[in-house]
Motif scaffolding. Sequence first.
Motif, short mmCIF file in Angstrom:
data_model
loop_
_atom_site.label_atom_id
_atom_site.label_comp_id
_atom_site.label_asym_id
_atom_site.label_seq_id
_atom_site.Cartn_x
_atom_site.Cartn_y
_atom_site.Cartn_z
N HIS A 147 -12.10 -5.59 5.63
CA HIS A 147 -10.91 -5.93 6.41
C HIS A 147 -10.72 -7.45 6.50
CE1 HIS A 147 -11.75 -1.78 7.63
NE2 HIS A 147 -10.46 -1.70 7.90
N LEU A 148 -9.57 -7.84 7.00
CA LEU A 148 -9.25 -9.25 7.14
C LEU A 148 -10.30 -9.97 7.99
CD1 LEU A 148 -5.43 -8.96 7.85
CD2 LEU A 148 -6.46 -9.96 5.80
N LYS A 149 -10.59 -11.20 7.60
CA LYS A 149 -11.53 -12.02 8.35
C LYS A 149 -10.89 -12.56 9.63
CE LYS A 149 -14.71 -12.19 4.99
NZ LYS A 149 -16.09 -11.70 5.13
N ARG A 172 -1.42 5.18 5.83
CA ARG A 172 -1.29 3.74 5.58
C ARG A 172 -2.68 3.11 5.56
NH1 ARG A 172 4.05 2.23 9.31
NH2 ARG A 172 5.24 4.10 8.70
N ALA A 173 -2.76 1.91 5.06
CA ALA A 173 -4.05 1.21 4.96
C ALA A 173 -3.87 -0.22 5.44
CB ALA A 173 -4.58 1.25 3.54
N CYS A 174 -3.62 -0.38 6.73
CA CYS A 174 -3.46 -1.72 7.30
C CYS A 174 -4.77 -2.48 7.20
CB CYS A 174 -3.00 -1.62 8.75
SG CYS A 174 -1.38 -0.86 8.95
N ARG A 187 -0.11 -5.70 8.01
CA ARG A 187 0.26 -4.30 8.17
C ARG A 187 0.64 -3.66 6.84
NH1 ARG A 187 4.90 -4.74 12.64
NH2 ARG A 187 4.17 -2.76 13.48
N SER A 188 0.57 -2.34 6.80
CA SER A 188 0.94 -1.59 5.60
C SER A 188 2.20 -0.78 5.89
CB SER A 188 -0.21 -0.65 5.20
OG SER A 188 0.19 0.22 4.18
#
Length: 301
Positions: free
Chosen positions: A252-254, A77-79, A186-187
């Motif tokens: 990634h998410l900020k 997965r690639a969360c 999430r993935s």
Amino acid sequence: MEYATESRDDTMSTPVERKPDWLKIKLTTGENFKELKNMMRDKTLHTVCEEAKCPNIHECWANRTATFMILGDICTRACRFCAVNSGLPTELDLQEPERVAEASEQMGLKHVVVTSVARDDLADGGSSIFAATIRAIRKRLPMCGVEVLIPDFLGNEESLRTVLAAKPDILNHNIETVERLSDKVRSKAKYSRTLELLARSKKIAPEIPTKASIMLGLGEEWSEILQTMDDLRAVGCNIMTIGQYLQPSVKHLKVKKYYTPEQFAELKIEGMKRGFSHVESGPLVRSSYHAHEQVKSAQQN
């Protein structure tokens, strides 16, 4: 109560703002740290401490505690919050459980945490390796506590039963974020599936405490954090950990909010009011932080 904290755009071009003082980490690289790192390399073992860039690695390794990451170091997965490498795994080492047990024995551990990457490529999601690892540790260290932090196995109940049959002391599965943000963060994992897994665990093995973690700073509202607590308690979750999300790379998410230590302290109070046996809440708290203390609280509850 809702807290107003700094927010920002979620685009990749937005510069990373300076972290607050309370997120500064004291680096400790003494003999224990070096010895543990060498041991992991010698036994070709992975730790989530390294792979997920945990901020507590220096503290925990200096105290000779670590979270083993089995089933390789490539996640299917690639969360968008996770630093672990993603792709198509090629590693499946049936001798890995024994090496984890050997390392635990050499370290003289009293509480072992075992987690893994998601292995959606395997029919059982890797649950048989989890079970074998628990049994191998118990054989070498009968008095050692064993906690597992498992993926959701895509909702496969038999995989969950396989892990629970090995009798871990704590069954941990993270909810990660509030329901509204779950699909973004999430993935493949689903908020409802996490709750279902924790509920099933209680039905299958009610004597085994369950645990879940949430990270803050992704844009959630205060009321949504409290609702997540209520949702976890509704399925009998015993232990909750709450920490600050830290962006591991520009991909990634900020971070949208930095919560203060006082706010984390208030969330601990809110959690204990709701009936959790233990709430670990702080800016640098991660799932396995002070895990040995959490199992004692769960047993006494």
